[in-house]
Design a protein around this motif. Sequence first.
Motif, PDB file in Angstrom:
ATOM      1  N   PRO A   1       0.827  -1.214   0.000  1.00 36.21           N
ATOM      2  CA  PRO A   1       0.000   0.000   0.000  1.00 36.21           C
ATOM      3  C   PRO A   1       0.857   1.257   0.000  1.00 36.21           C
ATOM      4  O   PRO A   1       2.025   1.235   0.382  1.00 36.21           O
ATOM      5  N   ASP A   2       0.244   2.359  -0.441  1.00 38.47           N
ATOM      6  CA  ASP A   2       0.924   3.659  -0.395  1.00 38.47           C
ATOM      7  C   ASP A   2       0.828   4.274   0.988  1.00 38.47           C
ATOM      8  O   ASP A   2       1.643   5.120   1.351  1.00 38.47           O
ATOM      9  N   ILE A   3      -0.184   3.861   1.748  1.00 39.76           N
ATOM     10  CA  ILE A   3      -0.374   4.399   3.094  1.00 39.76           C
ATOM     11  C   ILE A   3      -1.235   3.422   3.897  1.00 39.76           C
ATOM     12  O   ILE A   3      -2.039   2.678   3.328  1.00 39.76           O
ATOM     13  N   ILE A   4      -1.048   3.443   5.224  1.00 39.56           N
ATOM     14  CA  ILE A   4      -1.782   2.542   6.114  1.00 39.56           C
ATOM     15  C   ILE A   4      -2.475   3.341   7.210  1.00 39.56           C
ATOM     16  O   ILE A   4      -1.882   4.244   7.807  1.00 39.56           O
ATOM     17  N   SER A   5      -3.753   3.014   7.450  1.00 40.74           N
ATOM     18  CA  SER A   5      -4.478   3.535   8.610  1.00 40.74           C
ATOM     19  C   SER A   5      -4.428   2.446   9.679  1.00 40.74           C
ATOM     20  O   SER A   5      -4.890   1.331   9.455  1.00 40.74           O
ATOM     21  N   MET A   6      -3.877   2.767  10.852  1.00 39.37           N
ATOM     22  CA  MET A   6      -3.567   1.743  11.860  1.00 39.37           C
ATOM     23  C   MET A   6      -4.258   2.011  13.198  1.00 39.37           C
ATOM     24  O   MET A   6      -4.092   3.070  13.804  1.00 39.37           O
ATOM     25  N   ASP A   7      -5.026   1.024  13.669  1.00 34.63           N
ATOM     26  CA  ASP A   7      -5.547   1.030  15.032  1.00 34.63           C
ATOM     27  C   ASP A   7      -4.409   0.555  15.945  1.00 34.63           C
ATOM     28  O   ASP A   7      -3.373   0.082  15.470  1.00 34.63           O
ATOM     29  N   TYR A   8      -4.562   0.659  17.266  1.00 31.62           N
ATOM     30  CA  TYR A   8      -3.462   0.201  18.131  1.00 31.62           C
ATOM     31  C   TYR A   8      -3.863  -0.956  19.054  1.00 31.62           C
ATOM     32  O   TYR A   8      -3.062  -1.822  19.367  1.00 31.62           O
ATOM     33  N   GLU A   9      -5.119  -0.996  19.505  1.00 27.90           N
ATOM     34  CA  GLU A   9      -5.510  -2.046  20.451  1.00 27.90           C
ATOM     35  C   GLU A   9      -6.175  -3.182  19.682  1.00 27.90           C
ATOM     36  O   GLU A   9      -7.350  -3.109  19.316  1.00 27.90           O
ATOM     37  N   MET A  10      -5.393  -4.250  19.411  1.00 30.11           N
ATOM     38  CA  MET A  10      -5.876  -5.363  18.588  1.00 30.11           C
ATOM     39  C   MET A  10      -5.359  -6.688  19.146  1.00 30.11           C
ATOM     40  O   MET A  10      -4.339  -6.717  19.839  1.00 30.11           O
ATOM     41  N   PRO A  11      -6.032  -7.798  18.845  1.00 27.78           N
ATOM     42  CA  PRO A  11      -5.560  -9.115  19.310  1.00 27.78           C
ATOM     43  C   PRO A  11      -4.305  -9.558  18.556  1.00 27.78           C
ATOM     44  O   PRO A  11      -3.992  -9.019  17.487  1.00 27.78           O
ATOM     45  N   TYR A  12      -3.598 -10.502  19.128  1.00 30.51           N
ATOM     46  CA  TYR A  12      -2.411 -11.151  18.546  1.00 30.51           C
ATOM     47  C   TYR A  12      -1.177 -10.242  18.505  1.00 30.51           C
ATOM     48  O   TYR A  12      -0.116 -10.621  18.976  1.00 30.51           O
ATOM     49  N   LEU A  13      -1.328  -9.060  17.933  1.00 35.02           N
ATOM     50  CA  LEU A  13      -0.201  -8.120  17.895  1.00 35.02           C
ATOM     51  C   LEU A  13      -0.763  -6.709  17.844  1.00 35.02           C
ATOM     52  O   LEU A  13      -1.626  -6.398  17.021  1.00 35.02           O
ATOM     53  N   ASP A  14      -0.297  -5.848  18.755  1.00 33.42           N
ATOM     54  CA  ASP A  14      -0.833  -4.485  18.836  1.00 33.42           C
ATOM     55  C   ASP A  14      -0.296  -3.610  17.702  1.00 33.42           C
ATOM     56  O   ASP A  14       0.647  -3.955  17.002  1.00 33.42           O
ATOM     57  N   GLY A  15      -0.913  -2.427  17.573  1.00 36.29           N
ATOM     58  CA  GLY A  15      -0.561  -1.516  16.497  1.00 36.29           C
ATOM     59  C   GLY A  15       0.849  -0.984  16.568  1.00 36.29           C
ATOM     60  O   GLY A  15       1.504  -0.807  15.539  1.00 36.29           O
ATOM     61  N   VAL A  16       1.348  -0.703  17.767  1.00 37.66           N
ATOM     62  CA  VAL A  16       2.709  -0.180  17.902  1.00 37.66           C
ATOM     63  C   VAL A  16       3.732  -1.205  17.421  1.00 37.66           C
ATOM     64  O   VAL A  16       4.669  -0.877  16.682  1.00 37.66           O
ATOM     65  N   SER A  17       3.557  -2.453  17.830  1.00 37.45           N
ATOM     66  CA  SER A  17       4.475  -3.510  17.391  1.00 37.45           C
ATOM     67  C   SER A  17       4.393  -3.700  15.879  1.00 37.45           C
ATOM     68  O   SER A  17       5.409  -3.936  15.208  1.00 37.45           O
ATOM     69  N   ALA A  18       3.187  -3.595  15.327  1.00 35.89           N
ATOM     70  CA  ALA A  18       3.018  -3.719  13.879  1.00 35.89           C
ATOM     71  C   ALA A  18       3.720  -2.587  13.142  1.00 35.89           C
ATOM     72  O   ALA A  18       4.355  -2.813  12.101  1.00 35.89           O
ATOM     73  N   VAL A  19       3.635  -1.373  13.680  1.00 34.22           N
ATOM     74  CA  VAL A  19       4.324  -0.236  13.059  1.00 34.22           C
ATOM     75  C   VAL A  19       5.831  -0.490  13.001  1.00 34.22           C
ATOM     76  O   VAL A  19       6.479  -0.294  11.966  1.00 34.22           O
TER      77      VAL A  19
END
Length: 379
Positions: A49-67
Amino acid sequence: MAYKVLIVDDSSFFQHRLKEIIGEHPDLEVVGIASNGREAIDKAKQLEPDIISMDYEMPYLDGVSAVRAIMAERPVPIVMFSSMTYEGATITLEALDAGAVDFIPKNFAEVSRNSAILKKKLHEKLIGFASNANPAARRNTSDLAAEANERSQRAKERTAALRARMSARSDAAPSSPSAPVAPSPRPSVRLKGRVKIVAIGASTGGPVALSDIITNLPANFPLPLVVVQHMPENFTRAFAERLNRLAQVNVKEAESGDALLPGHVLIAPGGKQMIVDRGGRSVKIIDGDDRVNYKPCVDITFASIASNMGGDALAIVLTGMGADGCEGAKLLKSKGAAIWSQDQETSVVYGMPAAVARAGLSDEVLPLDEVCPRLLSEF
């Protein structure tokens, strides 16, 4: 060709609404939806993708770790869609440190009622970053993370070296009356003795830039600092508390009556305006006027300093969208104040500092990693 957007959110309601809102703009196309951080990492690789909209509180892996994982493997602009609670602000600041470029406050009511303001904000930010508002953010290369680390390390090394030189000079007897007080990276008018306050304005990209500067200041920095960062209320409080934990200087969200003291940093509260009182002894916090776009507003704080302290100030305009700070910088400049602005290469968005530079107001245009060393060399 439309910019490709990846939505990351564990709520089916927000997934659906964001897809609808984003899809309304002809220049944006939702190419995928991920429900957790792990899925976000996989889809970022597959869909590019050219850009990502990211939530932070999610199961399995949170948004900060994903970033962190996405920025380490395939850097791409990531905008956090964050709760307006205090806890949401704290986590959002961690995401910005991890590499996210900006955030949009997440409000269920706004999303539900199809808010025109939210649509405009979401479209502008996604298109702004995806269309190369920050050239570095879109480079499809693994070198980006390494370059960022190198710049950060270089800044720390330069700051440490400058502190060591200053310490050595203070401990040693002067060799001659004309010996220079401190080396200067470029010819400039000395500010020590004529500046009584440092005022900094920032917006998009500002939290990371401000952290880079403030956390490198020594506890005995001889001047007060006032900071205006475009943020909602809970975010400025969380930001001030976070900086206070990391910095040697004292940092707090400003309240009416707070004194302007050496080695103290006052952050303008979100949703309000911060003005410097007559004589430059303290600050006053007032309600934000609906006619003013930004709450807090850099122009208002800068103008109050020009009115009540004249030219006894150094104003620094950092990364950010728009032109907030330019009119205030004009007033300060007319009184004889010094103005610095961040350069294009190190700005996340070259809007606010560009407006100041293009108006011919900047005495110096500096890379971010030179701002703190210059402050230490001047004061």
